[in-house]
Scaffold this active site. Structure first.
Site, short mmCIF file in Angstrom:
data_model
loop_
_atom_site.label_atom_id
_atom_site.label_comp_id
_atom_site.label_asym_id
_atom_site.label_seq_id
_atom_site.Cartn_x
_atom_site.Cartn_y
_atom_site.Cartn_z
N ARG A 35 -114.43 39.92 -39.10
CA ARG A 35 -113.30 39.36 -39.85
C ARG A 35 -112.92 40.32 -40.95
O ARG A 35 -113.77 40.73 -41.75
CB ARG A 35 -113.66 37.99 -40.44
CG ARG A 35 -112.45 37.23 -40.97
CD ARG A 35 -112.86 36.05 -41.85
NE ARG A 35 -113.36 36.51 -43.14
CZ ARG A 35 -114.58 36.24 -43.61
NH1 ARG A 35 -115.43 35.53 -42.91
NH2 ARG A 35 -114.93 36.69 -44.80
N SER A 51 -118.86 36.78 -48.77
CA SER A 51 -118.41 35.42 -49.11
C SER A 51 -118.02 35.27 -50.57
O SER A 51 -118.19 34.21 -51.16
CB SER A 51 -119.49 34.39 -48.75
OG SER A 51 -119.62 34.27 -47.36
N ASP A 53 -110.66 40.98 -44.30
CA ASP A 53 -109.98 40.25 -45.37
C ASP A 53 -109.00 41.18 -46.08
O ASP A 53 -109.33 42.33 -46.39
CB ASP A 53 -110.99 39.71 -46.37
CG ASP A 53 -111.93 38.69 -45.74
OD1 ASP A 53 -111.54 38.06 -44.74
OD2 ASP A 53 -113.06 38.53 -46.25
N GLY A 104 -118.56 33.57 -40.76
CA GLY A 104 -119.08 32.20 -40.71
C GLY A 104 -118.71 31.48 -39.43
O GLY A 104 -117.68 31.74 -38.81
N ASN A 124 -116.20 41.85 -42.50
CA ASN A 124 -117.38 41.00 -42.41
C ASN A 124 -117.89 41.03 -40.97
O ASN A 124 -117.20 40.58 -40.06
CB ASN A 124 -117.01 39.57 -42.84
CG ASN A 124 -118.21 38.67 -43.01
OD1 ASN A 124 -119.15 38.73 -42.24
ND2 ASN A 124 -118.16 37.82 -44.01
N TYR A 161 -116.04 27.33 -48.75
CA TYR A 161 -116.94 26.43 -48.03
C TYR A 161 -116.92 24.99 -48.52
O TYR A 161 -117.78 24.21 -48.14
CB TYR A 161 -118.37 27.00 -48.08
CG TYR A 161 -118.46 28.35 -47.41
CD1 TYR A 161 -118.29 28.47 -46.03
CD2 TYR A 161 -118.66 29.51 -48.15
CE1 TYR A 161 -118.35 29.71 -45.41
CE2 TYR A 161 -118.73 30.75 -47.53
CZ TYR A 161 -118.57 30.83 -46.17
OH TYR A 161 -118.62 32.06 -45.55
N GLU A 171 -126.35 33.22 -49.46
CA GLU A 171 -125.53 32.50 -48.48
C GLU A 171 -126.37 31.65 -47.52
O GLU A 171 -125.91 31.29 -46.44
CB GLU A 171 -124.67 33.49 -47.71
CG GLU A 171 -123.72 34.29 -48.59
CD GLU A 171 -122.99 35.35 -47.82
OE1 GLU A 171 -122.14 35.00 -46.99
OE2 GLU A 171 -123.27 36.55 -48.04
N GLU A 231 -112.42 44.06 -47.22
CA GLU A 231 -113.73 44.25 -46.61
C GLU A 231 -113.70 43.81 -45.16
O GLU A 231 -112.79 43.11 -44.72
CB GLU A 231 -114.82 43.47 -47.36
CG GLU A 231 -114.66 41.96 -47.31
CD GLU A 231 -115.81 41.24 -48.01
OE1 GLU A 231 -116.83 41.87 -48.29
OE2 GLU A 231 -115.66 40.03 -48.26
#
Length: 371
Positions: free
Chosen positions: A272, A163, A274, A296, A292, A233, A36, A290
């Site tokens: 974050r 990601s 998900d 980002g 995070n 992205y 990443e 998950e």
């Protein structure tokens, strides 16, 4: 009925209401060598530009290499903004180094980062507390060539990447083969072990938590097959519906689950969560995929988007994260001082106990020798 959320108070104030000192030296750590890397460089560049625009006088971008310890020693920052994604910036390695160097940093600490990046460890922490996550099991990649680990459709993913790096959805119609062919391109060619989970049909949603408050729910509608790394992205590859057009009880359930997960894992700053939601099952169809801990900070990233929805622009978001890092460092220092005082008190108590024991022994000896 769709979800709505009131705006947060948007300002450059710390959680205690004190204005952030913009003369502090901020090092923005980015890049590194994970899969990443390019996303991290975009996140870090955005942070540097935001701080510079808001009048911070000393902001140093650092593209991390393996000499990072010496670099930080020479720079002597007051605080590090951790804009790294993936290992070693998201798995506790960099956090542990910064702890040893006694440099405050944004986002979660060493232990939380090490647990949250590992999807199996995350389940071990969250599922016993009622957080619904897909059942799964670890499989050796080589065994996939012999047969499926569970009925199709299922998902294969590395246990400690973010990601959507290295994620494959194996269906009856996929071109991976029956069983998966060793020649088919997929994560089994790059990772010795993978996590296999049943595929949850339905919608992709996410919830950001900032300063111990869930912000809102965003639905992600990718133009391609699923919400993979490119969809996350690449501009125009995914539609973001913020706030998501979901029933109010579903939005609340996800936000509650995200906040509970943030707290159970011990996350700091922003996280974050998900989700997949099978809308045919109501609340029972909500599954956390998950958490995070280094979300980002790019122009397309979800945490800045949700912060804007709640009245906080990008620059204010960055300052809030720095303020919380500095506040956390103060609390840690106070805790350390308290621990030192407790240790001294304990040592004193031990010495007193030894002295008392000595006095008792002397009294016994005196009694024995008395005529």
């Amino acid at each position: 009925m769709t979800s709505t959320a009131p705006p947060l108070r948007g300002s450059s104030l710390s959680p205690e209401g004190e204005r952030v000192d913009k003369s502090l030296h901020v090092v923005v750590l980015m890049g590194g060598w994970s899969a990443e890397r390019e996303v991290s460089l975009m996140s870090g560049t955005g942070v540097v530009e935001a701080l510079t625009a808001r009048g911070w006088s000393k902001v140093t971008p650092v593209d991390m290499d393996r000499n990072i310890g010496a670099v930080l020693t020479a720079l002597r920052p007051d605080v590090v903004f951790n804009a790294l994604h993936g290992t070693p910036g998201e798995d506790g390695t960099v956090q542990g180094m910064l702890d040893l160097m006694q440099i405050p940093y944004t986002h979660s600490g060493c232990t939380t980062s090490a647990i949250a990046i590992d999807k199996e460890l995350t389940k071990a922490v969250l599922v016993p507390h009622g957080i619904r996550m897909p059942a799964g099991k670890m499989v050796d990649s080589a065994r996939l060539y012999e047969g499926d680990p569970m009925p199709r459709p299922y998902v294969l993913k590395p246990v400690n990447e973010g990601s959507s790096v290295g994620v494959a959805i194996v269906t009856d119609g996929s071109n991976y083969g029956h069983p998966i062919s060793a020649k088919a391109e997929g994560p089994w060619m790059h990772f010795e072990r993978l996590l296999a989970e049943p595929f949850i049909r339905g919608r992709e949603l996410t919830v950001a938590v900032l300063s111990d408050e869930a912000l809102c729910v965003t639905e992600l509608v990718p133009h391609g097959e699923f919400y993979d790394f490119a969809a996350k992205y690449t501009d125009g590859e995914t539609d973001h519906i913020c706030p998501a057009e979901v029933p109010a009880n579903i939005a609340k359930a996800m936000m509650d689950m995200a906040l509970a997960s943030h707290r159970l894992l011990g996350c700091k700053g922003a996280s974050r969560s998900d989700f997949r939601w099978d809308d045919s099952q109501g609340e029972a169809g909500i599954y956390l995929l998950e958490v995070n801990t280094q979300p980002g900070m790019t122009a397309l990233s979800l945490v800045p988007e949700q912060a804007r929805q709640r009245g906080i622009d990008y620059g204010e978001l960055v300052e809030r994260l720095i303020a919380e890092a500095l506040t956390g460092a103060t609390n840690n220092a106070e805790a350390l001082a308290g621990a030192t005082n407790n240790a001294e008190a304990l040592a004193g108590a031990t010495n007193n106990a030894e002295a008392l024991a000595g006095a008792t022994n002397s009294t016994d000896a005196l009694n024995e020798n008395a005529p």
